[in-house]
Design a protein around this motif. Structure first.
Motif, mmCIF file in Angstrom:
data_model
loop_
_atom_site.group_PDB
_atom_site.id
_atom_site.type_symbol
_atom_site.label_atom_id
_atom_site.label_comp_id
_atom_site.label_asym_id
_atom_site.label_seq_id
_atom_site.Cartn_x
_atom_site.Cartn_y
_atom_site.Cartn_z
ATOM 1 N N ALA A 45 -20.473 116.409 61.795
ATOM 2 C CA ALA A 45 -21.111 116.517 60.477
ATOM 3 C C ALA A 45 -21.258 117.983 60.062
ATOM 4 O O ALA A 45 -21.047 118.331 58.891
ATOM 5 C CB ALA A 45 -22.474 115.836 60.497
ATOM 6 N N THR A 46 -21.589 118.836 61.011
ATOM 7 C CA THR A 46 -21.715 120.263 60.720
ATOM 8 C C THR A 46 -20.373 120.849 60.303
ATOM 9 O O THR A 46 -20.291 121.605 59.331
ATOM 10 C CB THR A 46 -22.265 121.016 61.943
ATOM 11 N N GLU A 47 -19.324 120.496 61.025
ATOM 12 C CA GLU A 47 -17.989 120.977 60.676
ATOM 13 C C GLU A 47 -17.585 120.525 59.278
ATOM 14 O O GLU A 47 -17.055 121.317 58.493
ATOM 15 C CB GLU A 47 -16.954 120.483 61.681
ATOM 16 N N LEU A 48 -17.830 119.256 58.963
ATOM 17 C CA LEU A 48 -17.473 118.737 57.646
ATOM 18 C C LEU A 48 -18.283 119.419 56.544
ATOM 19 O O LEU A 48 -17.758 119.721 55.462
ATOM 20 C CB LEU A 48 -17.657 117.222 57.607
ATOM 21 N N PHE A 49 -19.558 119.675 56.812
ATOM 22 C CA PHE A 49 -20.398 120.363 55.836
ATOM 23 C C PHE A 49 -19.895 121.788 55.580
ATOM 24 O O PHE A 49 -19.764 122.214 54.434
ATOM 25 C CB PHE A 49 -21.857 120.401 56.306
ATOM 26 N N VAL A 50 -19.600 122.517 56.636
ATOM 27 C CA VAL A 50 -19.112 123.893 56.496
ATOM 28 C C VAL A 50 -17.770 123.896 55.758
ATOM 29 O O VAL A 50 -17.524 124.747 54.893
ATOM 30 C CB VAL A 50 -19.007 124.588 57.871
ATOM 31 N N GLN A 51 -16.929 122.931 56.077
ATOM 32 C CA GLN A 51 -15.633 122.829 55.398
ATOM 33 C C GLN A 51 -15.833 122.562 53.905
ATOM 34 O O GLN A 51 -15.179 123.181 53.065
ATOM 35 C CB GLN A 51 -14.805 121.712 56.034
ATOM 36 N N TYR A 52 -16.740 121.666 53.565
ATOM 37 C CA TYR A 52 -17.012 121.348 52.165
ATOM 38 C C TYR A 52 -17.588 122.556 51.439
ATOM 39 O O TYR A 52 -17.170 122.876 50.319
ATOM 40 C CB TYR A 52 -17.954 120.144 52.067
ATOM 41 N N LEU A 53 -18.530 123.243 52.054
ATOM 42 C CA LEU A 53 -19.124 124.443 51.458
ATOM 43 C C LEU A 53 -18.050 125.507 51.208
ATOM 44 O O LEU A 53 -17.984 126.098 50.131
ATOM 45 C CB LEU A 53 -20.225 125.011 52.367
ATOM 46 N N ALA A 54 -17.201 125.726 52.189
ATOM 47 C CA ALA A 54 -16.153 126.739 52.055
ATOM 48 C C ALA A 54 -15.151 126.355 50.970
ATOM 49 O O ALA A 54 -14.772 127.186 50.137
ATOM 50 C CB ALA A 54 -15.445 126.934 53.392
ATOM 51 N N THR A 55 -14.730 125.109 50.954
ATOM 52 C CA THR A 55 -13.760 124.652 49.958
ATOM 53 C C THR A 55 -14.333 124.749 48.551
ATOM 54 O O THR A 55 -13.683 125.245 47.627
ATOM 55 C CB THR A 55 -13.325 123.203 50.249
ATOM 56 N N TYR A 56 -15.563 124.284 48.383
ATOM 57 C CA TYR A 56 -16.217 124.326 47.077
ATOM 58 C C TYR A 56 -16.377 125.775 46.613
ATOM 59 O O TYR A 56 -16.096 126.105 45.465
ATOM 60 C CB TYR A 56 -17.582 123.633 47.154
ATOM 61 N N SER A 57 -16.823 126.643 47.508
ATOM 62 C CA SER A 57 -17.025 128.050 47.167
ATOM 63 C C SER A 57 -15.704 128.715 46.809
ATOM 64 O O SER A 57 -15.639 129.539 45.889
ATOM 65 C CB SER A 57 -17.679 128.793 48.332
ATOM 66 N N TYR A 58 -14.664 128.377 47.522
ATOM 67 C CA TYR A 58 -13.345 128.955 47.260
ATOM 68 C C TYR A 58 -12.824 128.517 45.890
ATOM 69 O O TYR A 58 -12.346 129.335 45.103
ATOM 70 C CB TYR A 58 -12.368 128.533 48.356
ATOM 71 N N LYS A 59 -12.960 127.231 45.595
ATOM 72 C CA LYS A 59 -12.446 126.706 44.326
ATOM 73 C C LYS A 59 -13.231 127.211 43.123
ATOM 74 O O LYS A 59 -12.668 127.405 42.045
ATOM 75 C CB LYS A 59 -12.476 125.176 44.339
ATOM 76 N N HIS A 60 -14.531 127.401 43.287
ATOM 77 C CA HIS A 60 -15.381 127.784 42.158
ATOM 78 C C HIS A 60 -15.726 129.272 42.142
ATOM 79 O O HIS A 60 -16.453 129.724 41.265
ATOM 80 C CB HIS A 60 -16.658 126.942 42.162
ATOM 81 N N GLY A 61 -15.209 130.016 43.076
ATOM 82 C CA GLY A 61 -15.496 131.450 43.135
ATOM 83 C C GLY A 61 -14.276 132.271 42.792
ATOM 84 O O GLY A 61 -13.275 131.770 42.277
ATOM 85 N N ARG A 62 -14.358 133.527 43.102
ATOM 86 C CA ARG A 62 -13.251 134.440 42.844
ATOM 87 C C ARG A 62 -12.229 134.426 43.977
ATOM 88 O O ARG A 62 -11.249 135.141 43.923
ATOM 89 C CB ARG A 62 -13.785 135.858 42.666
ATOM 90 N N GLY A 63 -12.481 133.625 44.979
ATOM 91 C CA GLY A 63 -11.600 133.567 46.132
ATOM 92 C C GLY A 63 -10.174 133.199 45.786
ATOM 93 O O GLY A 63 -9.228 133.683 46.392
ATOM 94 N N LYS A 64 -10.020 132.336 44.777
ATOM 95 C CA LYS A 64 -8.679 131.928 44.365
ATOM 96 C C LYS A 64 -7.864 133.140 43.902
ATOM 97 O O LYS A 64 -6.692 133.253 44.191
ATOM 98 C CB LYS A 64 -8.751 130.909 43.239
ATOM 99 N N GLU A 65 -8.514 134.024 43.158
ATOM 100 C CA GLU A 65 -7.824 135.210 42.633
ATOM 101 C C GLU A 65 -7.365 136.122 43.768
ATOM 102 O O GLU A 65 -6.263 136.644 43.741
ATOM 103 C CB GLU A 65 -8.747 135.995 41.701
ATOM 104 N N LYS A 66 -8.207 136.302 44.743
ATOM 105 C CA LYS A 66 -7.923 137.231 45.844
ATOM 106 C C LYS A 66 -7.311 136.526 47.049
ATOM 107 O O LYS A 66 -6.977 137.165 48.036
ATOM 108 C CB LYS A 66 -9.210 137.930 46.285
ATOM 109 N N ASN A 67 -7.214 135.201 46.969
ATOM 110 C CA ASN A 67 -6.741 134.388 48.083
ATOM 111 C C ASN A 67 -7.608 134.608 49.328
ATOM 112 O O ASN A 67 -7.109 134.698 50.448
ATOM 113 C CB ASN A 67 -5.266 134.662 48.393
#
Length: 135
Positions: A45-67
């Motif tokens: 559950a912890t792994e899935l939560f961290v994965q979801y947090l990271a994916t959501y943050s990447y998609k909705h943040g500036r991470g996409k621009e900088k990869n």
């Protein structure tokens, strides 16, 4: 022996170290013993939560621009997304030390001004009480 094989299989299904998770779980005074299944499910559950947090943050943040995923992306997600707002204290936005010191000074001045204003109101109330008693 079957339990040992099951434990080894579970270890391959999760990336987080189960021994560390066990130590964290045992640090709670309410926990006396930890079932292997509960340990495994907590790790997964912890792994899935961290994965979801990271994916959501990447998609909705500036991470996409900088990869790349940055701390700023994570802190922005914690502040803006209702699902992750419970993390706002753990992932605060980064500010410069100079800005933080200015904020502290401003809060201190505001607090002193409130104390000064509050003190005058209390004196006015005390005078009104004294006047009513004398009358």
């Amino acid at each position: 022996m079957a339990a040992a094989r099951l434990s080894g299989a579970e270890n391959r299904l999760v990336s987080l170290p189960l021994s560390r998770i066990r130590v964290i779980m045992k640090s709670s005074p309410e926990v006396s013993s930890i079932n292997q299944d509960a340990l495994f499910l907590t790790a997964k559950a912890t792994e899935l939560f961290v994965q979801y947090l990271a994916t959501y943050s990447y998609k909705h943040g500036r991470g996409k621009e900088k990869n790349a995923l940055t701390y700023t992306d994570l802190s922005h997600t914690a502040e803006e997304c209702e699902t992750f707002q419970f993390l706002a204290d753990i992932l605060p936005k980064k500010i410069l030390a100079s800005k933080y010191l200015k904020m502290l000074e401003k809060e201190k001045r505001d607090g002193e001004m409130r104390e000064d204003d509050g003190g005058e109101e209390e004196e006015d109330e005390d005078e009104a009480v004294v006047e009513s008693v004398v009358s």
